[in-house]
Design a protein around this motif. Sequence first.
Motif, mmCIF file in Angstrom:
data_model
loop_
_atom_site.group_PDB
_atom_site.id
_atom_site.type_symbol
_atom_site.label_atom_id
_atom_site.label_comp_id
_atom_site.label_asym_id
_atom_site.label_seq_id
_atom_site.Cartn_x
_atom_site.Cartn_y
_atom_site.Cartn_z
ATOM 1 N N LYS A 100 4.575 6.558 -0.679
ATOM 2 C CA LYS A 100 3.647 7.547 -1.225
ATOM 3 C C LYS A 100 2.369 7.714 -0.419
ATOM 4 O O LYS A 100 1.625 8.671 -0.637
ATOM 5 C CB LYS A 100 3.266 7.158 -2.665
ATOM 6 C CG LYS A 100 4.417 7.157 -3.648
ATOM 7 C CD LYS A 100 3.932 6.778 -5.040
ATOM 8 C CE LYS A 100 5.060 6.781 -6.050
ATOM 9 N NZ LYS A 100 4.581 6.394 -7.414
ATOM 10 N N PHE A 101 2.081 6.787 0.488
ATOM 11 C CA PHE A 101 0.770 6.837 1.140
ATOM 12 C C PHE A 101 0.818 6.283 2.556
ATOM 13 O O PHE A 101 1.540 5.313 2.828
ATOM 14 C CB PHE A 101 -0.247 6.035 0.320
ATOM 15 C CG PHE A 101 -1.638 6.050 0.883
ATOM 16 C CD1 PHE A 101 -2.363 7.220 0.938
ATOM 17 C CD2 PHE A 101 -2.209 4.895 1.383
ATOM 18 C CE1 PHE A 101 -3.643 7.244 1.473
ATOM 19 C CE2 PHE A 101 -3.495 4.896 1.915
ATOM 20 C CZ PHE A 101 -4.207 6.092 1.951
ATOM 21 N N CYS B 35 -0.106 5.959 -4.692
ATOM 22 C CA CYS B 35 -0.728 7.206 -4.255
ATOM 23 C C CYS B 35 -2.163 6.925 -3.813
ATOM 24 O O CYS B 35 -2.754 5.904 -4.164
ATOM 25 C CB CYS B 35 -0.694 8.246 -5.369
ATOM 26 S SG CYS B 35 -1.710 7.848 -6.800
ATOM 27 N N GLN B 36 -2.725 7.819 -3.045
ATOM 28 C CA GLN B 36 -4.048 7.613 -2.460
ATOM 29 C C GLN B 36 -5.117 7.385 -3.528
ATOM 30 O O GLN B 36 -5.967 6.502 -3.370
ATOM 31 C CB GLN B 36 -4.441 8.810 -1.595
ATOM 32 C CG GLN B 36 -5.840 8.684 -1.001
ATOM 33 C CD GLN B 36 -6.166 9.793 -0.025
ATOM 34 O OE1 GLN B 36 -5.298 10.282 0.680
ATOM 35 N NE2 GLN B 36 -7.433 10.193 0.016
ATOM 36 N N ASP B 37 -5.101 8.159 -4.598
ATOM 37 C CA ASP B 37 -6.150 8.033 -5.616
ATOM 38 C C ASP B 37 -6.151 6.644 -6.247
ATOM 39 O O ASP B 37 -7.217 6.051 -6.461
ATOM 40 C CB ASP B 37 -5.967 9.096 -6.704
ATOM 41 C CG ASP B 37 -6.313 10.501 -6.212
ATOM 42 O OD1 ASP B 37 -6.956 10.604 -5.151
ATOM 43 O OD2 ASP B 37 -5.925 11.476 -6.869
ATOM 44 N N LYS C 93 1.125 8.292 8.673
ATOM 45 C CA LYS C 93 1.553 9.420 7.847
ATOM 46 C C LYS C 93 2.955 9.885 8.203
ATOM 47 O O LYS C 93 3.696 10.359 7.330
ATOM 48 C CB LYS C 93 0.535 10.551 7.980
ATOM 49 C CG LYS C 93 -0.814 10.192 7.361
ATOM 50 C CD LYS C 93 -1.857 11.276 7.564
ATOM 51 C CE LYS C 93 -3.182 10.842 6.948
ATOM 52 N NZ LYS C 93 -4.257 11.835 7.186
ATOM 53 N N SER D 275 0.802 -1.228 0.000
ATOM 54 C CA SER D 275 0.000 0.000 0.000
ATOM 55 C C SER D 275 0.834 1.276 0.000
ATOM 56 O O SER D 275 0.447 2.279 -0.611
ATOM 57 C CB SER D 275 -0.936 0.010 1.214
ATOM 58 O OG SER D 275 -0.201 0.152 2.424
ATOM 59 N N LYS E 261 -7.352 4.070 -3.571
ATOM 60 C CA LYS E 261 -8.784 4.228 -3.340
ATOM 61 C C LYS E 261 -9.586 3.577 -4.463
ATOM 62 O O LYS E 261 -10.547 2.836 -4.212
ATOM 63 C CB LYS E 261 -9.132 5.713 -3.235
ATOM 64 C CG LYS E 261 -10.616 5.993 -3.066
ATOM 65 C CD LYS E 261 -10.888 7.493 -2.976
ATOM 66 C CE LYS E 261 -12.374 7.781 -2.857
ATOM 67 N NZ LYS E 261 -12.642 9.245 -2.779
ATOM 68 N N TYR F 34 5.327 9.930 5.085
ATOM 69 C CA TYR F 34 5.562 11.252 4.506
ATOM 70 C C TYR F 34 6.738 12.014 5.116
ATOM 71 O O TYR F 34 7.352 12.840 4.449
ATOM 72 C CB TYR F 34 4.305 12.114 4.639
ATOM 73 C CG TYR F 34 3.061 11.518 4.005
ATOM 74 C CD1 TYR F 34 3.127 10.855 2.792
ATOM 75 C CD2 TYR F 34 1.828 11.634 4.630
ATOM 76 C CE1 TYR F 34 1.990 10.317 2.206
ATOM 77 C CE2 TYR F 34 0.684 11.096 4.060
ATOM 78 C CZ TYR F 34 0.769 10.437 2.845
ATOM 79 O OH TYR F 34 -0.357 9.899 2.277
#
Length: 276
Positions: free
Chosen positions: A219-220, A170-172, A196, A166, A175, A200
């Motif tokens: 990335k996430f 990226c989140q998009d 996070k 995961s 999701k 991050y």
Amino acid sequence: MQTSKNKEKISFNNTVSETLLINLYFRAKENELKNPILKDEFSGEVVKKIDYDFSKFDKSKLSRVGTIIRAKFFDDELLKLNNENLVIVQVGAGLDTRPLRLENSFKNAYFYDLDLPDVINLRDNLIPKAKNNFYLSTSMLETAWMDELKSKHENAKFIFILEGVSMYFCQDDLKEFFINLASRFNGLIMADFMNKFAAYKFDNKHHDAMKHIKNAKFKFGIDDESEILAWDERIQFVKKGVMFDMHRKRWGLLGNIVRLFKRVRYSCVMYVFKIN
């Protein structure tokens, strides 16, 4: 003794794919211990076939313990299930040996290992298949493989496992992936997520294992399961396991000191979600 001339040369089209070698090596080293957290008699044989400098990970003590705890958590959650009409899909399977580890406990289940074509080719060369074990050579973000599995196993319960996956999306994209699963299947999604801070703010250069892998960036991350639940009402929370709270003796002095900091203690959490 196998010489380097007889070993498989490793090259990947995607730098993130190289991280699969970390998991493989740590499972192999763990199985050498007298009382391993995870018993894996298969990974060591795979390591012997690969021409790669695994020794650079020998000092990655915290990552090694965490990797083993994560694999053990998902194995244990699977073993709690009734294996009748069960389809287990390892998303980003790498060189994971779970089908071999668990085939005796899941004689009626189907195992699918999904990864990019170059990884699947490597897997096909190095790892023997368990019974009812099939490969999906594609990106997890495509939907054709989902529709294919749905049509082949119309009334099955599906278990999707994302182990060490995961954080590289990226989140998009992630999701959309979860929503695509939830709109098609009944079953479970098992996945680990960084928080996070770890994803991050913590520089990969300071990560004890990832500092040896170039250009594989996190990335996430999430701080709570509610962030995943907000993606789709068909995703429901079942349980979670905090990595640093498990097998405390194995973390050693350093691990038990850093876990006192909340953002470190919750830096990696394993989740189980239901999709319906």
